[in-house]
Each structure stands twice: as structure tokens, then as C-alpha cells.
Design an enzyme around this catalytic site. Sequence first.
Site, PDB file in Angstrom:
ATOM      1  N   ASP A  63       0.846  -1.186   0.000  1.00 53.36           N
ATOM      2  CA  ASP A  63       0.000   0.000   0.000  1.00 53.36           C
ATOM      3  C   ASP A  63       0.884   1.238   0.000  1.00 53.36           C
ATOM      4  O   ASP A  63       1.670   1.440   0.929  1.00 53.36           O
ATOM      5  CB  ASP A  63      -0.883  -0.054   1.253  1.00 53.36           C
ATOM      6  CG  ASP A  63      -1.780   1.161   1.372  1.00 53.36           C
ATOM      7  OD1 ASP A  63      -2.235   1.627   0.322  1.00 53.36           O
ATOM      8  OD2 ASP A  63      -2.016   1.625   2.490  1.00 53.36           O
TER       9      ASP A  63
ATOM     10  N   THR B  29      -0.396   4.820  -4.520  1.00 53.82           N
ATOM     11  CA  THR B  29       0.827   4.727  -5.332  1.00 53.82           C
ATOM     12  C   THR B  29       0.675   5.590  -6.579  1.00 53.82           C
ATOM     13  O   THR B  29       1.601   6.289  -6.986  1.00 53.82           O
ATOM     14  CB  THR B  29       1.082   3.267  -5.739  1.00 53.82           C
ATOM     15  OG1 THR B  29       0.885   2.435  -4.596  1.00 53.82           O
ATOM     16  CG2 THR B  29       2.482   3.082  -6.240  1.00 53.82           C
TER      17      THR B  29
ATOM     18  N   ASP C  67      -8.530  -0.774   2.156  1.00 54.30           N
ATOM     19  CA  ASP C  67      -8.593  -0.098   0.852  1.00 54.30           C
ATOM     20  C   ASP C  67      -9.860  -0.492   0.105  1.00 54.30           C
ATOM     21  O   ASP C  67     -10.564   0.360  -0.433  1.00 54.30           O
ATOM     22  CB  ASP C  67      -7.375  -0.482  -0.014  1.00 54.30           C
ATOM     23  CG  ASP C  67      -6.142   0.309   0.392  1.00 54.30           C
ATOM     24  OD1 ASP C  67      -6.202   0.924   1.468  1.00 54.30           O
ATOM     25  OD2 ASP C  67      -5.144   0.305  -0.339  1.00 54.30           O
TER      26      ASP C  67
END
Length: 561
Positions: A64, A98, A394
Site C-alpha cells: 500500500d 501509489t 482499501d
Amino acid sequence: MAAMLQPQIILLKEGTDTSQGKAQLVSNINACTAVADVVRTTLGPRGMDKLIHDDKGNVTISNDGATIMKLLDIVHPAAKILVDIAKSQDSEVGDGTTTVVLLAAEFLKEAKPFIEDGVHSQNLIRSYRAASQLAIEKVKELATSIEGKSLEEKKSLLGKCAATTLSSKLIGGEKDFFASMVVDAVIAIGNEDRLNMIGIKKVPGGTMRDSFLVNGVAFKKTFSYAGFEQQPKKFLNPKILLLNIELELKSEKENAEIRLSDPSQYQSIVDAEWNIIYEKLDKCVESGAKVVLSRLAIGDLATQYFADRDIFCAGRVAEEDLHRVAAATGGTVQTSVNNVIDEVLGTCEVFEEKQVGNERYNIFSGCPSGRTATIVLRGGADQFIEEAERSLHDAIMIVRRAMKNSTVVAGGGAIDMEISRYLRQHARTIAGKSQLFINSYAKALEVIPRQLCDNAGFDATDVLNKLRQKHAHPSGEGAPYGVDINTGGVADSFANFVWEPAVVKINAINAATEAACLILSVDETVKNPKSESAQGEAAASAMGGRRGGAAFRGRGRGMRR
């Protein structure tokens, strides 16, 4: 002559570091690129994981972006901005952390040659801002709505979004299993905004497939006293009493002084204490509750008392678990046992205590208001379960976002390529330098598909050329085409159900552009020197005082002369 003798102006404390101008900007850009290189390889379904271990010896394995950025102790002031946007993306949307870091770094990388050629950074900033507006409008235009579908259809659509998020994580192998679990959990809490209504409990042992979803609340068996094992461990439709008081035999807290003239009176005081606790327990029993939970301790006497009356009790329940039970069962937490009416008691269909791994869990399922769910995660290693928890967080965020702003776009680099093409086309209609800048912004957007290819070991140039050709098709039918991770070619991401909520992309483009503009607008860094430790400072002031005195005396002599 006079000009030469002008004293040098000392404005800042000595030891202050200042660097400014073009070199400063370029060094900031390089720092940001270096940060992005750390998380670059974690992007996408074929992304690698990072193993980070800190000074305390804790080992974290994560994919993550936000987690990695948090754990990296970044000291460079400009590069810290990238950490902040990763965090903001994580808290706002949950996924795409990211992506945000990569985009921001890529925008800066594309701006670097212009800066080196002497372009003023404000020009770049203006063009980048304009380009980001255009890009966001384009995303909104390309997004497909999932509103107005039946619950079953909606579930499968949300599952596709969750699966896309999970595909890049460690638990990607079981993404369909977890995706449906996440969707059920989010639908269970309904419109409840608070994320802590979905509890995630981690139990080492077993395999990932042993994880399960409880439509209600589950928590670990609390500390218990003798007599606990005699209590029944399963109820159907029990009434549940939630307390925030101690049910223990205690000498009364009030500092009362009692003078006794007769030893036999002492017994009455002891009896009074016993009566107080028995009265409390009787009231609990009279309320008709079959399950008694308390945030504070339930002592051995109470445990035994409840066991004799076939009532289950648990003391020292964690506060958040108690609140979740309250929300799920429709009960309210009481701070006194007087006047316990039916309205404050909760209820659920089944309460049972069962073994999960080597722990015993108390599970409340089939709750009436059902605004809560608990996911019990199983897995081999602790780090693995931790990472699974982060991945599920997430996915939960993504599904919640997709439910609220129900528009999705094609993933797999498709949307990025489409915006890139659109901006390139748009740039041609602009006269002046900004044409070049918007073009470079468009080129930067291609970093996402390129990185997806690199991480999967495909020839990025080859795939990107195929993508450009698809997207350049005048009819616009190539818009949903992205990288096909399995074959190394291109494929229709939309048809392959590689979807992500539009809000993820919009937020990512916004945050990345803002960060890039922020870094481009800095042209000087001033670093104040660390003040020495107090001791050093005291010594310096003493020295300075003496030196100051000497200087003064000297000046005095000079004046007399």
C-alpha cells in the site's frame, strides 16, 4: 573605494543553509523522483511488495503506497509533500495512493527540462492547472454510472471494483472471495458513515479461505473468573444488557468514617456491602437480559451468580466493541442498573461463543438494525494478516466511495491513456509555450500504463504504442482499452471488469497536480541551524558575555584616544 568597504550584511543566524534559484528547484524535483522510485514497483496487480523494518525491529510487509510512505522516514522537505498527498488520498478515497505519488513525480520529471532551459515555473504551473481541469472534466465525461440498478446487479458491480483494488495486493489470489465479503460488509452497514462500524479481527492460523464475515459483531472472549464455564454459550433471540459499571464486591469508595461501639455492628456494615452488590445483580436478572456485557470488570461473585441463573456475562469488553454491539443490537450502554427498561436492552437472533483458531470468540449475528459487520481474518503469518487488513481497508473504502458516487471508469491504464490523448489533441489548439507544457503533462499521464507493463515484465514501449494506436482511433471506441496484464497485450478493461471509481482518478489527478505545482513554486529553501543543546548555549552566552565585555573595554580605550 567606499563601495568596497561596505560591510557584508548578515541577515540570518550563522550556520543557516540557504539554497535558491534553478538549482534548488532541480534538486527538489530529483528528491521527489527518488521517493517515487521507492513505490514505483508496487503499482498494479504484478507489483512487488516492500519489506520495511524499523528501529524497534517491527517488520512490515506492504504493497500500500500510503503505508510505505508513512514508514519511510523522509527528511527531505520537498519530498515530504509526496508523503502528505499519499496520506490524503488514503484517507479520502482509500486506494490509488501509489498512483498519486507516481503522477506527481512524473509531472515534475516532465517539467525538469523546461526549468533547466530557463522557463519560468509560474508558466508551467498555470499550464498544469489548466491541464488538470481539462483532465478531470474528461474523466467525468468518460465515467459510467451504476445508479438505478437492482441490488444484485449493484453487488456484482461493486464486487468488480473491490476485486480491481485487491488484485494489486498480497491477497490478490483470493480476490473474488474477499471482494464479495467486502461488498456484503459495506452493504450491511448501509449509509452509516463511520468506518469503525466494520470491525476487522485478526486470528493467526488457518488459511485465508477460513476468513469469514459476521453480520453483526464478534470479539475475543474477555478475561473471565471461576463459574464462567458453567454459563450457557448459545442463545436464540436473547436480550442484551450493556453496562459501564463494575459488578464486583468492593468496599465502598466514599471516605466515610464509621465509629463502632459494638463489634456485632461491624457485621451489619459487611452485610450492607454484600446487599449492594446483590441488589445490583438482582436488577440485572429482573431486566430479563440473557447476555450481560460490561466495559468494566464483572467479578467472580457476579460471574457465579449469573451462571446459576443461566445468564452469559463478559466483563472488560473493549470500548469500541461495546459501541458496535450497541449499534448492532439497538441497545444503549447503561451507567446504572436502576430502572433498566426494555427500550435500553438490545437483541439479536443468535448469540454464541465459538472457537476460532486457538481463541474463543463471542459472536452476535442476525442483528436487527444491522448497521455493523465484522470480518474475521485468518492466515499464516502475523505480517500477512496485517497486510490483508490494510488491503481490505482499501477495498472497503473503494466500495463505499463507489456506492456514494456511483460512477466508474476503466482501469488498467485505459483512462490515463485516454486523457493523455485528449490533452495532446487539445494542446495543438493552443498557441504559445503552454502547448509544450500541456503536452508534457499528457506525456506524464502515460506513466501509469508504462509502470503497469514494467512491473509485469512486458515491453512497455511496445504495449504503449499499441495503446496509443487504439486510443487514437477517431471513433473513440478504443477509449476503454488498457494494458492486459495476463497476456502482455492490450484489452478492453471495461469488458474485463477492471474498474475503479471515478472519484479515485479525479482525486489522484487533483492531488498530484497540486503537489507538483507546490514544489514548482518553491525557489528557495532556508534551513535554520539546530540550536545547540542548552548546556552548549549557556557556555556560549557566558563566553559571549566575557568576549562582549572585552570588546566594550577595547572600544572605550579607542574612544579616549
